[in-house]
Design an enzyme around this catalytic site. Structure first.
Site, PDB file in Angstrom:
ATOM      1  N   LYS A  53       0.848  -1.203   0.000  1.00  0.00           N
ATOM      2  CA  LYS A  53       0.000   0.000   0.000  1.00  0.00           C
ATOM      3  C   LYS A  53       0.879   1.247   0.000  1.00  0.00           C
ATOM      4  CE  LYS A  53      -3.637  -2.531   2.353  1.00  0.00           C
ATOM      5  NZ  LYS A  53      -4.256  -2.954   3.605  1.00  0.00           N
ATOM      6  N   GLN A  97      -4.577  -1.768   9.761  1.00  0.00           N
ATOM      7  CA  GLN A  97      -4.415  -3.095   9.161  1.00  0.00           C
ATOM      8  C   GLN A  97      -4.931  -4.168  10.116  1.00  0.00           C
ATOM      9  OE1 GLN A  97      -3.371  -3.531   6.032  1.00  0.00           O
ATOM     10  NE2 GLN A  97      -3.498  -5.752   6.109  1.00  0.00           N
ATOM     11  N   ASP A 120     -11.010   2.516   4.346  1.00  0.00           N
ATOM     12  CA  ASP A 120     -11.187   1.062   4.371  1.00  0.00           C
ATOM     13  C   ASP A 120     -12.677   0.698   4.385  1.00  0.00           C
ATOM     14  OD1 ASP A 120      -9.510  -1.078   4.271  1.00  0.00           O
ATOM     15  OD2 ASP A 120      -9.282  -1.300   6.433  1.00  0.00           O
TER      16      ASP A 120
HETATM   17  N1  GUN Z   1      -6.257  -7.274   6.255  1.00  0.00           N
HETATM   18  C1  GUN Z   1      -6.474  -8.001   5.144  1.00  0.00           C
HETATM   19  N2  GUN Z   1      -7.192  -7.291   4.246  1.00  0.00           N
HETATM   20  C2  GUN Z   1      -7.430  -6.089   4.808  1.00  0.00           C
HETATM   21  C3  GUN Z   1      -8.126  -4.914   4.376  1.00  0.00           C
HETATM   22  O1  GUN Z   1      -8.688  -4.832   3.272  1.00  0.00           O
HETATM   23  N3  GUN Z   1      -8.151  -3.882   5.256  1.00  0.00           N
HETATM   24  C4  GUN Z   1      -7.548  -3.963   6.464  1.00  0.00           C
HETATM   25  N4  GUN Z   1      -7.627  -2.904   7.257  1.00  0.00           N
HETATM   26  N5  GUN Z   1      -6.912  -5.024   6.899  1.00  0.00           N
HETATM   27  C5  GUN Z   1      -6.833  -6.077   6.066  1.00  0.00           C
END
Ligand code: GUN
Length: 288
Positions: A53, A97, A120
């Site tokens: 990211k 995350q 998110d």
């Molecule tokens: N962990 C795995 N996929 C995601 C996601 O799309 N967002 C977040 N915040 N954590 C994740």
């Protein structure tokens, strides 16, 4: 029948090119979109996702910051950090995350993120807006899945869609999005008896459980569109999706590969959400 490949990488790259152009325009107007990702602990898979990211933001000309904390971090510290970011006008998107360590109460943590910065789409308010089919931030993976489905040119309205998995990140929100597109949606999960009974009737299958090769050829109707969200590392080091690609690609009309299907679409959708959050702010020239 041999399925067409739903090339997530190609579609995501084209989305990212367009985000990059918009970032350049925003910069000329005096605002640089900024994403802050909070990572707690050092789960290796999470570290890979978080780094991806960060790297993508930088490549697009955006600002990005990763704030890492040990798994022993206190609940108060994380909430304090998020509240500070909520107030920071230079930050447009905040992403925590997942998974978080047990002691952190991830529901409360996600609720602390400002709704306008919830790129998110996991704040209960944004889940609710999805449920009501109102505009708002949508979680990145489900958004990417809908974009992939629409890219096939198939009409979604009236289709039987089976979603396997009921997580808050993928299964539930994507089921709601498919419902809002006019699909008849069935949600299957770990307690479902005879999964194949449901998948066999599906025009669209979205599988998001993380069990390698769960969906076998005979479980899929000829001509179905199959979206594989799972990504697991096998003992031999290879990556595997939830779908037996070799078998299912002989029956499906479209299928996503793993890797190169849903994964790149998740990142691209997150980047789109981040610039959308930035678009919604007060611009310098508006106040000047
Ligand atoms: N962990 C795995 N996929 C995601 C996601 O799309 N967002 C977040 N915040 N954590 C994740």
């Amino acid at each position: 029948m041999v399925a067409h490949i739903l090339d997530g990488k190609k579609i995501a790259d084209s989305m990212l090119r367009s985000v990059k152009r918009e970032v350049a325009t925003m910069k000329r107007k005096g605002v640089i979109p900024k994403l802050v990702v909070i990572q707690v602990g050092n789960d290796p898979a999470s570290t890979i996702y978080v780094n991806r990211k960060h790297k993508t933001c930088i490549e697009l000309g955006m600002k990005s910051e990763v704030r890492r904390f040990p798994s022993s971090v206190s609940y108060g510290r994380i909430l304090g950090e998020i509240r500070e970011l909520n107030e920071d006008k230079t930050v447009h998107g905040i992403l925590v995350q997942l998974p978080l360590p047990e002691h952190l109460n991830h529901k409360k943590v996600l609720e602390t993120v400002a709704i306008s910065k919830d790129v998110d789409g996991l704040h209960p308010y944004n889940h609710g807006r999805n449920l009501l089919a109102k505009s708002g931030m949508r979680p990145a993976t489900p958004t990417g899945i809908i974009t992939l489905l629409e890219s096939t040119g198939a009409k979604l309205e009236g289709k039987n869609a089976v979603v396997v998995g009921r997580s808050n990140i993928v299964g539930k929100p994507v089921a709601v999005m498919l419902l809002n597109k006019g699909c008849t949606v069935t949600i299957c999960h770990s307690k479902t008896t005879d999964l194949g009974r449901f998948t066999k009737d599906a025009d669209i299958i979205v599988c998001a459980v993380g069990k390698p090769n769960l969906i076998k050829g005979p479980m899929v109707k000829k001509g179905a569109i199959v979206i594989d969200v799972g990504i697991s590392r096998l003992k031999d080091g290879k990556l595997s999706g939830d779908v037996d690609f070799k078998e299912v690609s002989k029956r499906a009309s479209w299928i996503t590969p793993v890797p190169g299907g849903v994964g790149p679409m998740t990142i691209a959708s997150l980047m789109c959400n981040t610039i959308a959050a930035c678009r919604d702010i007060e611009w310098p020239q508006k106040s000047g």
